[in-house]
Write an enzyme that holds these catalytic residues in place. Sequence first.
Site, PDB file in Angstrom:
ATOM      1  N   GLY A   1       0.816  -1.203   0.000  1.00  0.00           N
ATOM      2  CA  GLY A   1       0.000   0.000   0.000  1.00  0.00           C
ATOM      3  C   GLY A   1       0.853   1.258   0.000  1.00  0.00           C
ATOM      4  O   GLY A   1       1.938   1.292  -0.576  1.00  0.00           O
ATOM      5  N   LEU A   2       0.324   2.300   0.657  1.00  0.00           N
ATOM      6  CA  LEU A   2       0.998   3.605   0.728  1.00  0.00           C
ATOM      7  C   LEU A   2       1.273   4.176  -0.658  1.00  0.00           C
ATOM      8  O   LEU A   2       2.344   4.725  -0.924  1.00  0.00           O
ATOM      9  CB  LEU A   2       2.299   3.495   1.532  1.00  0.00           C
ATOM     10  CG  LEU A   2       2.150   3.072   3.000  1.00  0.00           C
ATOM     11  CD1 LEU A   2       3.525   2.915   3.650  1.00  0.00           C
ATOM     12  CD2 LEU A   2       1.297   4.053   3.773  1.00  0.00           C
ATOM     13  N   CYS A   3       0.317   4.020  -1.567  1.00  0.00           N
ATOM     14  CA  CYS A   3       0.491   4.585  -2.920  1.00  0.00           C
ATOM     15  C   CYS A   3      -0.792   5.303  -3.357  1.00  0.00           C
ATOM     16  O   CYS A   3      -1.223   5.183  -4.507  1.00  0.00           O
ATOM     17  CB  CYS A   3       0.889   3.498  -3.913  1.00  0.00           C
ATOM     18  SG  CYS A   3      -0.078   1.990  -3.839  1.00  0.00           S
ATOM     19  N   GLY A   4      -1.389   6.025  -2.414  1.00  0.00           N
ATOM     20  CA  GLY A   4      -2.538   6.865  -2.746  1.00  0.00           C
ATOM     21  C   GLY A   4      -3.730   6.060  -3.260  1.00  0.00           C
ATOM     22  O   GLY A   4      -4.042   4.991  -2.751  1.00  0.00           O
TER      23      GLY A   4
ATOM     24  N   TYR B   1      -3.985   4.585  -6.147  1.00  0.00           N
ATOM     25  CA  TYR B   1      -3.590   3.713  -7.270  1.00  0.00           C
ATOM     26  C   TYR B   1      -4.404   2.416  -7.298  1.00  0.00           C
ATOM     27  O   TYR B   1      -4.977   2.045  -8.330  1.00  0.00           O
ATOM     28  CB  TYR B   1      -2.091   3.406  -7.176  1.00  0.00           C
ATOM     29  CG  TYR B   1      -1.641   2.262  -8.048  1.00  0.00           C
ATOM     30  CD1 TYR B   1      -1.571   2.401  -9.426  1.00  0.00           C
ATOM     31  CD2 TYR B   1      -1.279   1.047  -7.479  1.00  0.00           C
ATOM     32  CE1 TYR B   1      -1.169   1.345 -10.216  1.00  0.00           C
ATOM     33  CE2 TYR B   1      -0.871  -0.014  -8.274  1.00  0.00           C
ATOM     34  CZ  TYR B   1      -0.813   0.141  -9.642  1.00  0.00           C
ATOM     35  OH  TYR B   1      -0.412  -0.913 -10.420  1.00  0.00           O
TER      36      TYR B   1
END
Length: 285
Positions: free
Chosen positions: A86-89, A91
């Site tokens: 995760g941690l990709c907005g 996407y």
Amino acid sequence: MASMRDIKRRIKSVGSTKKITKAMNLVAASKLQRAKTKQIETREYFLQTQKVIGSVVSNSKGIKHPYLNKRGDKRVAVIMLTSDRGLCGGYNSNISKETLNFINSKEETSLIIVGTKGRDYFNRRQKNIIESITGIAEKPTYEDASKIGQLVLDLYTKNEIDEVYIAYTEFETTISHIPKINRLLPVDTDGIEVDEEEKLNLMRYEPGEEEVLNYLIPKYINTIIFGALVESATCEQAARMTSMDSATENADGMIGKLNLVYNRARQGAITQEINEIVSGASALE
């Protein structure tokens, strides 16, 4: 109001988070550069492969082939590409929502999902996942694409599905990524652009057009899947870099506000101490 000790603890905590997000931003930026280089190389290979297939089809009037003939659209398989982390907005959520809307419009759907995020998303919604592939989202290879391609070709050849689509995120710029769903099978020959010179060329294919397409179309499918994997990997790193950059800026803002609150609390404590000293001195007079 929180004590000064609590505020200092909070400032330290946010500062630690800021260091992590800044480091992740730098790592994602480095990975993005490598991914963009690979993406440019893959696009050129895809365009050349597409050109060859378009040339064969355009110069073979009335050709009939299992990979070109339409059967219907009741039984649909969708290859969906997401990330493992995760941690990709937005996407993962953007392509997942796009795919969900698409499969809800079909009668019977099967999913082949790359990435744990997409798998978890559709598991929660109890959708039919026939294959889940993890560990390849960030660094896809052509071999990975070939395995996925062989899986859908087997299902299509055995007449277990009527159409195959691929859902992925196309890279435009570092901050612009577009969720897309394209048809893989049967091959959409109308969507293949061919130069006018290629259309006019008179060619003979040995042993024949069908045998040539038997060899070329699986390569074409694998190339599209590989290109989509590379595009998605590039978007993932770009989204993570942007997301971590925003998180770092937000941490800076929070630290600034907390410092202001801390300074006000400290000033208030000093003022209170001065008042107590003055009051005590006045009482002794």
